[in-house]
Design an enzyme around this catalytic site. Structure first.
Site, mmCIF file in Angstrom:
data_model
loop_
_atom_site.group_PDB
_atom_site.id
_atom_site.type_symbol
_atom_site.label_atom_id
_atom_site.label_comp_id
_atom_site.label_asym_id
_atom_site.label_seq_id
_atom_site.Cartn_x
_atom_site.Cartn_y
_atom_site.Cartn_z
ATOM 1 C CB SER A 55 -0.969 -0.033 1.186
ATOM 2 O OG SER A 55 -1.960 0.962 1.065
ATOM 3 C CG HIS A 111 -5.535 -0.135 -2.006
ATOM 4 N ND1 HIS A 111 -4.598 0.326 -2.902
ATOM 5 C CD2 HIS A 111 -4.964 -0.046 -0.775
ATOM 6 C CE1 HIS A 111 -3.506 0.679 -2.240
ATOM 7 N NE2 HIS A 111 -3.702 0.469 -0.952
#
Length: 290
Positions: free
Chosen positions: A75, A178
């Site tokens: 991430s 996301h």
């Protein structure tokens, strides 16, 4: 998070410079701030990248190089990985993380969304259940470890009625990272990414998009921006590591701070591979013997 690293020569000055770049007092946030203060994603993201890069820079001072290694970040950690692999500078990494965090925080404020870890269960059944609830598998971290993201009401239903043989644990995130819920953050983040000077990777750099090495600096930056609304495929990054390690004379995994989660996955998925979670400068000692 940063207290032990600030005792190193030059670290305080480095962090002061990054604080100016990010517009945040990273020194205070990384040492004496409350847990509530640092859970704000606008704060967490540059703080995580700064912690990683402080540790990496100390490792570099000790004579270790990222060249001929494989680098990956999960991430927002992917931004730090880009700096370690030489695609962007450390200063630009912190600046980019601050922009990413600020833009995502604004996106999170639009409607109530969140994330939850789904642990165990049959993968196909878990994915089918998420689809039925209009949830997204935002992180596919490992076998039996999928992070669902979406509307809070849908996550509540998932927790009330989880897939067979699975348990659901809600995560303390600001929103559905996301996923398409972050789409409004794309323009600001993309503009910041386009303003950054890039270089070709000096190490093998794996992308969260597909677990494969990026082809070039341009490819890397395109994937980095697109990843804002796409799932993190850490399972595929791990699969690539497994393939590469099979043909390597020696292999080991080092996780930079804040460390522990990815090493935990590696211990389960890459059994027998030496690992080290770097949480303080002392953890950098003896890496040659890893």
């Amino acid at each position: 998070m940063l207290t032990p690293w600030l005792e190193l020569p030059g670290a305080a000055d480095r962090l002061a410079a990054w604080s100016q770049i990010s517009g945040l007092d990273l020194t205070t946030l990384g040492t004496t701030a409350t847990a509530e203060e640092i859970t704000d994603t606008a704060v967490t993201q540059p703080l995580v990248v700064a912690a990683t890069l402080l540790a990496h820079e100390e490792l570099t001072k000790r004579g270790h190089s990222a060249a001929e290694t494989i680098v990956a970040g999960h991430s927002v950690g992917e931004i730090a990985a880009y700096a370690i692999a030489g695609v962007i500078s450390a200063d630009d990494a912190v600046k980019l993380a601050a922009t990413r965090g600020a833009e995502m925080a604004k996106a999170c404020a639009v409607e109530p969304t969140g994330m939850a870890a789904v642990l165990g269960g049959d993968e196909a059944e878990v994915l089918a259940r998420l689809e039925a609830l209009d949830l997204v598998p935002a992180n596919r971290n490992a076998a039996g470890q999928i992070v669902a993201a979406g509307a809070v009401a849908a996550l509540d239903k998932l927790a009330e009625d989880p897939p067979a043989k699975a348990r659901v644990r809600k995560l303390a995130t600001a929103g559905a990272f996301h996923t398409h819920y972050m789409a409004s953050a794309l323009d600001g983040y993309a503009a910041a990414a386009q303003s950054v000077t890039t270089s070709e990777p000096t190490a093998t750099l794996l992308s969260n998009a597909d677990g494969q090495p990026v082809a070039s600096a341009a490819d890397a930056m395109e994937k980095l921006v697109a990843q804002l609304t796409k799932p993190v495929r850490w399972d595929l990054c791990t699969a690539t590591l497994r393939d590469r390690f099979q043909n390597a004379e020696s292999a080991g995994i080092v996780e930079f701070p804040p460390a522990g989660t990815l090493v935990g996955i590696a211990k389960r998925e890459l059994k027998g591979t030496p690992t080290r979670a770097i949480k303080s400068p002392e953890d950098l000692d003896g890496l040659d013997q890893l």
